[in-house]
Design an enzyme around this catalytic site. Structure first.
Site, PDB file in Angstrom:
ATOM      1  N   ASP A 179       0.822  -1.213   0.000  1.00 61.03           N
ATOM      2  CA  ASP A 179       0.000   0.000   0.000  1.00 61.03           C
ATOM      3  C   ASP A 179       0.857   1.264   0.000  1.00 61.03           C
ATOM      4  O   ASP A 179       1.848   1.359   0.724  1.00 61.03           O
ATOM      5  CB  ASP A 179      -0.898  -0.013   1.243  1.00 61.03           C
ATOM      6  CG  ASP A 179      -1.862   1.170   1.271  1.00 61.03           C
ATOM      7  OD1 ASP A 179      -2.723   1.233   0.387  1.00 61.03           O
ATOM      8  OD2 ASP A 179      -1.716   2.024   2.162  1.00 61.03           O
ATOM      9  N   GLU A 223       0.397  -0.572  -5.155  1.00 59.45           N
ATOM     10  CA  GLU A 223      -0.735   0.346  -5.033  1.00 59.45           C
ATOM     11  C   GLU A 223      -0.165   1.755  -5.199  1.00 59.45           C
ATOM     12  O   GLU A 223       0.247   2.411  -4.259  1.00 59.45           O
ATOM     13  CB  GLU A 223      -1.423   0.173  -3.676  1.00 59.45           C
ATOM     14  CG  GLU A 223      -2.779   0.877  -3.578  1.00 59.45           C
ATOM     15  CD  GLU A 223      -2.677   2.321  -3.137  1.00 59.45           C
ATOM     16  OE1 GLU A 223      -3.503   3.143  -3.605  1.00 59.45           O
ATOM     17  OE2 GLU A 223      -1.794   2.656  -2.336  1.00 59.45           O
TER      18      GLU A 223
END
Length: 650
Positions: free
Chosen positions: A284, A326
């Site tokens: 992330d 991401e």
């Protein structure tokens, strides 16, 4: 650096390695370490070579990899060996994913395990279970403010439940995708608590400052991510008596990767989750990993070096695991997260195709494919052994980050066009029936993003309320058209839970004091399984969408041309409402699929003569999705409104 220098260092490290490590069977580990250590040493030295403790940190790095290799279950080691042989396994067209919140989908991890048959019924064989780790109540950012990287949120289950889920998923040939939040921790994490208590070691895990001098230097060039709810990039911590960098929210403290101890800690966590049975790890916020005064603190070269180093280390310990980047950034930047100056991916094998997603929504609003075609022309070609994650909707907002140059080439004015899109999807435009909500409005820049479920953005919520049968049919067609694009474009299609049964906006988030300020919760539903059961009842919306997606997924798996080996050709045609591209098999020239999509609600025609070699040998097309032959009139292919074709020669 000469290669023998890295070999000398490796020999020194192995001579000093702890007996509890060296006495284990490390045959495959040593082979991979020897093959990768030159690159690992080079990257580690570039990042941390000026530190006095470099040798000690390098020792710790290798011991961390070795310890996690020892901890790796034998069944996963065998899987590593198989995937090393079939190294393109994730590029094949057999994979279709779904992203979900465990709590919203099934309540608990055990409940999710009991629902695995649902994925098999649909044809989904890759499941991204979004963050399930411990987070503070009310300050969780949807699970992305982690207070313990190894402890499961007790509301959804235990670590043992994760192991059981992973085991059964492998028995059913379903890939497990888990998140590792690499950019930040919760301010309630143990490291943050130690930093707050004055521990210098852990203060160096973050960016903390006694006064505003350095933060103010950063702020001159750093954008705001959530200007409405978390303006600025630094937060004063009263207990610590220091400013701390908080790019996303004031309760999320950014990690300091200029400290090698932070890198090793996060590598250890990544390998820990690989050992719990994750096939794919979604990393992330990777664009934010390196902070530098005078920059936006996004997409820095060092962030890529960190990812390359993480990948090289993972290749040693758990080579069967691949990474998702991401990074929701411009196409020219996102392509770099596969790995710069490389042929095969050397950072993350998979990246979100946010540009394609945003372009699809533009086509929905304008009912033409002008910007879609223009944007795809400028989408950089991905590397070999790398692939896109193509999606229509996800847990986050829909950003409108198109390139201004592409917008201008379509004769739109960038600011006005983006405002039109916001107005359209929030239902303010006169001819729009979308039920979206604004998110992340920035008064300084005028930037606004969009929240809302796929069905509500596609007009289905309004159509059901009015009972307009034609409008309901059009909304369902539009939902299927969008999915038809992500399943044929090239990459792994990723469905979002609830979309497969036409789930509408969930307004109950407004009653939750912890969620009401974040409109993204409107599209993070709790599945109504009574409603989901209607997928088996012909004549219902749920049946229409679910059965169509089920057929779409099954057909996709049979089409070798849909595998992702840079085997796509964009075909520009005169009709601005049409999006046309070809997919072909690299080894079998006769295996081709022509994809034609009509984003207008009215029938449109395509002159077969415009298709060049794709139409030159035309005898009779058949739509492999429906099994039917489309209408052709005087050498013009007729495409009904909101319809797509996957065409092959009969």
């Amino acid at each position: 650096m000469y290669e023998q220098i890295s070999h000398t260092l490796l020999n020194d490290i192995l001579n000093r390695i702890k007996p509890e490590i060296s006495e284990q069977d490390l045959r495959h580990f040593y082979t991979r370490l020897g093959a990768n250590f030159y690159g690992i040493h080079l990257l580690f030295q570039r990042l941390y070579g000026d530190r006095d403790d470099f040798d000690q940190q390098a020792q710790k790095l290798v011991e961390t990899m070795a310890t996690q290799y020892i901890n790796r279950p034998d069944r996963l080691r065998q899987l590593d060996l198989a995937r090393e042989k079939d190294y393109n396994w994730f590029l094949h067209q057999q994979w279709t994913g779904m992203a979900l919140y465990c709590k919203g989908f099934a309540g608990t991890l055990k409940g999710l395990q009991e629902r695995l048959h649902y994925f098999q019924e649909l044809g989904v064989n890759m499941v991204h279970v979004m963050p399930i780790l411990l987070c503070p109540e009310g300050s969780s950012d949807g699970g992305y403010a982690v207070s313990d990287f190894r402890e499961i949120n007790p509301e959804v289950g235990t670590l043992e439940d994760v192991g059981q889920l992973a085991k059964e998923m492998k028995e059913r040939d379903i890939l497990l995708v888990l998140d590792v939040v690499v950019n930040h921790t919760s301010n309630k994490h143990y490291w943050a608590s130690c930093a707050r208590a004055g521990d210098k070691k852990y203060q160096d895990y973050y960016y903390t400052f006694e006064n505003r001098n350095v933060p103010d230097m950063f702020e001159q060039s750093m954008p705001e991510i959530f200007p409405e709810t978390s303006p600025g990039n630094f937060t004063w911590d009263e207990e610590m008596g220091r400013w701390v960098m908080t790019v996303f929210n004031d309760f999320q403290w950014d990690l300091n990767y200029s400290n090698p101890a932070v890198f090793i800690e996060m590598l250890n966590i990544i390998l820990f989750w690989a050992n719990q049975g994750a096939d794919i790890l979604r990393l992330d916020a990777v664009a934010f990993l390196w902070k530098k005064i005078g920059s936006t603190c996004q997409n820095e070269r060092e962030a890529h070096l960190i990812l390359q180093l993480l990948k090289d280390c993972c290749q040693v310990t758990a080579p069967g695991v691949v990474f998702i980047a991401e990074a929701i950034v411009a196409p020219v930047e996102v392509i770099k997260y596969f790995g710069e100056d490389a042929v095969i991916a050397k950072e993350c094998e998979i990246a979100y195709n946010a540009t394609f997603m945003a372009l699809l929504w533009d086509a929905v609003a304008t009912k033409n494919a002008r910007l879609l075609n223009q944007g795809i022309k400028n989408l950089p070609v991905k590397l070999e052994r790398a692939t896109w994650l193509n999606y229509v909707r996800c847990h986050d907002d829909i950003g409108l980050g198109f390139d201004d140059r592409d917008i201008l080439l379509c004769d739109y004015q960038p600011a006005h066009h983006r405002q039109f899109l916001v107005d359209y999807f929030t239902g303010k435009f006169e001819d729009s029936y979308a039920r979206g909500l604004p998110f992340g409005q920035n008064a300084k820049t005028g930037d606004t993003r969009i929240s809302g479920s796929l069905a509500s953005l596609a007009g289905l919520e309004y159509a059901l309320e009015t009972g307009d049968k034609e409008m309901i049919d059009d909304s369902v067609k539009l939902i299927l058209l969008l999915h038809g694009m992500i399943m044929s474009f090239g990459g792994i299609p990723l469905l979002y839970y609830g979309d497969e049964i036409g789930t509408l906006n969930d307004d109950t988030y407004r009653d939750d004091p912890y969620k009401k300020g974040d409109t993204r919760w409107v599209h993070r539903p709790s599945i109504d399984w009574d409603k989901a059961d209607q997928r088996n009842i012909p004549g219902t919306v749920e049946y229409e969408i679910f059965s169509a997606l089920k057929r779409m997924i099954a057909v996709r798996k049979e089409m070798d041309a849909f595998a992702d080996f840079n085997n796509r050709e964009l075909i520009e045609v005169e009709n601005p409402h049409l999006f046309v591209f070809g997919r072909y098999h690299l080894q079998k020239p006769n295996e081709k699929v022509l994809v034609v999509a009509n984003f207008s609600n009215r029938p449109k025609s395509l002159n077969i003569g415009e298709l060049g070699s794709w139409g030159a040998q035309y005898r009779q097309f058949v739509d492999v999705y429906s099994g039917e032959c489309p209408d052709v009139f005087k050498n013009n292919l007729v495409i009904p409104g909101f319809t797509f074709y996957w065409l092959s020669e009969r």
